[in-house]
Design a protein around this motif. Structure first.
Motif, mmCIF file in Angstrom:
data_model
loop_
_atom_site.group_PDB
_atom_site.id
_atom_site.type_symbol
_atom_site.label_atom_id
_atom_site.label_comp_id
_atom_site.label_asym_id
_atom_site.label_seq_id
_atom_site.Cartn_x
_atom_site.Cartn_y
_atom_site.Cartn_z
ATOM 1 N N HIS A 156 32.131 72.955 49.334
ATOM 2 C CA HIS A 156 31.252 72.966 50.499
ATOM 3 C C HIS A 156 30.526 71.629 50.653
ATOM 4 C CE1 HIS A 156 28.329 75.754 52.943
ATOM 5 N NE2 HIS A 156 28.956 74.874 53.704
ATOM 6 N N LEU A 157 30.004 71.129 49.541
ATOM 7 C CA LEU A 157 29.305 69.844 49.554
ATOM 8 C C LEU A 157 30.238 68.726 50.007
ATOM 9 C CD1 LEU A 157 26.647 68.324 48.746
ATOM 10 C CD2 LEU A 157 27.696 67.997 46.493
ATOM 11 N N LEU A 158 31.451 68.719 49.481
ATOM 12 C CA LEU A 158 32.428 67.688 49.829
ATOM 13 C C LEU A 158 32.768 67.723 51.317
ATOM 14 C CD1 LEU A 158 34.265 65.481 48.572
ATOM 15 C CD2 LEU A 158 36.048 67.233 48.382
ATOM 16 N N HIS A 159 32.899 68.923 51.872
ATOM 17 C CA HIS A 159 33.270 69.041 53.280
ATOM 18 C C HIS A 159 32.113 68.731 54.233
ATOM 19 C CE1 HIS A 159 36.923 70.777 51.720
ATOM 20 N NE2 HIS A 159 37.425 70.844 52.931
ATOM 21 N N HIS A 160 30.925 68.608 53.709
ATOM 22 C CA HIS A 160 29.803 68.122 54.516
ATOM 23 C C HIS A 160 29.582 66.625 54.328
ATOM 24 C CE1 HIS A 160 27.681 71.531 56.494
ATOM 25 N NE2 HIS A 160 28.372 72.239 55.622
ATOM 26 N N ARG A 161 29.968 66.107 53.183
ATOM 27 C CA ARG A 161 29.731 64.692 52.897
ATOM 28 C C ARG A 161 30.836 63.778 53.443
ATOM 29 N NH1 ARG A 161 25.291 66.224 52.271
ATOM 30 N NH2 ARG A 161 24.030 66.188 50.366
ATOM 31 N N VAL A 162 32.050 64.294 53.564
ATOM 32 C CA VAL A 162 33.178 63.501 54.060
ATOM 33 C C VAL A 162 33.397 63.843 55.533
ATOM 34 C CG1 VAL A 162 35.622 62.938 53.797
ATOM 35 C CG2 VAL A 162 34.231 63.485 51.769
ATOM 36 N N PRO A 163 33.118 62.920 56.447
ATOM 37 C CA PRO A 163 33.185 63.235 57.883
ATOM 38 C C PRO A 163 34.532 63.795 58.329
ATOM 39 C CG PRO A 163 32.088 61.136 57.540
ATOM 40 C CD PRO A 163 32.615 61.552 56.218
ATOM 41 N N TRP A 164 35.646 63.258 57.807
ATOM 42 C CA TRP A 164 36.959 63.743 58.246
ATOM 43 C C TRP A 164 37.166 65.198 57.834
ATOM 44 C CZ3 TRP A 164 41.278 65.519 55.518
ATOM 45 C CH2 TRP A 164 42.417 65.720 56.305
ATOM 46 N N PHE A 169 38.075 70.561 59.187
ATOM 47 C CA PHE A 169 38.174 71.891 58.593
ATOM 48 C C PHE A 169 36.916 72.748 58.719
ATOM 49 C CE2 PHE A 169 41.102 69.252 55.956
ATOM 50 C CZ PHE A 169 42.284 69.848 56.372
ATOM 51 N N HIS A 170 35.739 72.146 58.617
ATOM 52 C CA HIS A 170 34.534 72.963 58.448
ATOM 53 C C HIS A 170 33.656 73.060 59.690
ATOM 54 C CE1 HIS A 170 31.747 75.216 56.037
ATOM 55 N NE2 HIS A 170 30.776 74.316 56.150
ATOM 56 N N ALA A 171 33.852 72.169 60.643
ATOM 57 C CA ALA A 171 32.955 72.128 61.808
ATOM 58 C C ALA A 171 32.986 73.415 62.613
ATOM 59 C CB ALA A 171 33.321 70.943 62.703
ATOM 60 N N GLU A 191 39.921 76.725 55.035
ATOM 61 C CA GLU A 191 38.764 77.291 54.344
ATOM 62 C C GLU A 191 39.034 78.735 53.928
ATOM 63 O OE1 GLU A 191 33.906 77.684 54.800
ATOM 64 O OE2 GLU A 191 35.094 76.691 56.357
ATOM 65 N N LEU A 192 39.657 79.503 54.806
ATOM 66 C CA LEU A 192 40.002 80.881 54.488
ATOM 67 C C LEU A 192 40.944 80.940 53.287
ATOM 68 C CD1 LEU A 192 39.728 83.867 55.410
ATOM 69 C CD2 LEU A 192 41.768 83.504 56.796
ATOM 70 N N PHE A 193 41.926 80.045 53.270
ATOM 71 C CA PHE A 193 42.877 79.995 52.152
ATOM 72 C C PHE A 193 42.174 79.617 50.848
ATOM 73 C CE2 PHE A 193 45.550 77.329 49.422
ATOM 74 C CZ PHE A 193 46.563 78.225 49.112
ATOM 75 N N SER A 194 41.287 78.619 50.887
ATOM 76 C CA SER A 194 40.588 78.168 49.683
ATOM 77 C C SER A 194 39.759 79.280 49.066
ATOM 78 C CB SER A 194 39.689 76.971 50.012
ATOM 79 O OG SER A 194 40.428 75.906 50.551
ATOM 80 N N VAL A 195 38.974 79.945 49.892
ATOM 81 C CA VAL A 195 38.108 81.021 49.401
ATOM 82 C C VAL A 195 38.944 82.168 48.828
ATOM 83 C CG1 VAL A 195 36.416 82.754 50.086
ATOM 84 C CG2 VAL A 195 36.223 80.422 50.961
#
Length: 299
Positions: A156-164, A169-171, A191-195
């Motif tokens: 989660h942290l990574l997907h907020h810190r890396v703009p791409w 994926f997360h927006a 994200e669904l697959f990861s979780v």
């Protein structure tokens, strides 16, 4: 040593051994009848590789139906609306149809093919004759929670810190800064697959009994839905776990208003250690949070 003292020592030792054996047996017997019933009456069902998928999906939609019913009743039922984090902002039918549409799309495009693949290539689940002890059952669930919490915090942290990563994926999940139950799976397929992958693999890595693994999956679905439900009920998990150690709906609602905070799904310790922990005042939950949301899109 006198004979009387020797007899007393032997008697105390025997009673201690009996207590230990009785305690172990009673612990074993707690879940054994449930496990025996499942094995004897639903053997083929619970052995199927499809069972964990069906169990998780069913649990999710049952919870969503319950919370959505509350959302629709809340505007005219003050006894429900008083517990909403945003009592002045009712959930509308367009909100429901939009999030439900993405949820069904994801299940048809990702969950259903993954379930078919499991059914075709994964062997049936072995069913041991013995149920887990009560201690190992709860310890296994706790262990899975701790591991999953760490994995998702980093993800989660990574997907907020890396703009791409955020934009790609997360927006989509942050299009709603006022979460409600259907927002839980209003997300990208990645994200669904990861979780789903971590929830499936973590019990295997920790060598949990299959009953423990299934219980963790259902509990994980429950907590995820509760985090997004938009309610602060007195019986909610975060109100039952002391010392603010649990996240819960208020903290995840704060994450949707301030996307740079509260990344962990279960506990609060990683956010506290990482300096990403925040708690909004009750009045702040009614704010739009638009500026913070737009800021989060740039993170």
């Amino acid at each position: 040593m006198s004979v009387g003292r020797l007899l007393r020592t032997e008697a105390l030792s025997w009673m201690s051994n009996v207590d230990n054996v009785t305690g172990a047996l009673s612990q074993d017997l707690v879940l054994q009848p449930i496990w025996d019933y499942l094995r004897q009456n639903h053997h083929d069902l619970i052995r199927s590789p499809l069972f964990p998928v069906v169990l998780s999906v069913t649990a999710y939609f049952l919870l969503v139906v319950l919370y959505t019913a509350l959302d629709l009743l809340a505007p005219t039922w003050p006894c429900i609306n008083r517990y909403r984090l945003h009592p002045d902002r009712p959930i509308t039918w367009p909100n429901i149809w939009t999030t439900l549409g993405v949820t069904i799309y994801n299940h048809l495009l990702y969950i259903f093919p993954a379930a078919v693949a499991q059914w075709l290539w994964r062997p049936p689940t072995p069913l041991p004759p013995s149920a887990p002890t009560l201690f190992s059952f709860f310890l296994g669930i706790l262990g899975c929670m701790v591991v999953f919490d760490f994995q998702y915090y980093l993800w989660h942290l990574l997907h907020h810190r890396v703009p791409w990563l955020y934009r790609t994926f997360h927006a989509i999940h942050h299009q709603y800064n006022q979460p409600f139950s259907l927002v839980t799976q209003y997300l990208s397929g990645w994200e669904l697959f990861s979780v789903g992958f971590w929830a499936t693999v973590d019990p295997i890595l920790l060598q949990c009994h299959c009953l423990t693994a299934w219980s963790f999956m259902v509990f994980n679905v429950y907590v995820s839905t509760e985090d997004h439900c938009g309610y602060d009920f007195p019986w909610a998990t975060h109100n039952l776990v002391p010392f603010g150690l649990w996240g819960g709906a208020p903290k995840h609602d704060a994450h949707h208003q301030r996307p740079g905070t509260n990344f962990a799904p279960f506990f609060s310790h990683w956010d506290l250690l990482g300096g990403t922990h925040t708690v909004l005042a009750a009045s702040s939950h009614s704010a739009t949070g638009e500026s913070d949301e737009m800021k989060g899109r740039k993170d």
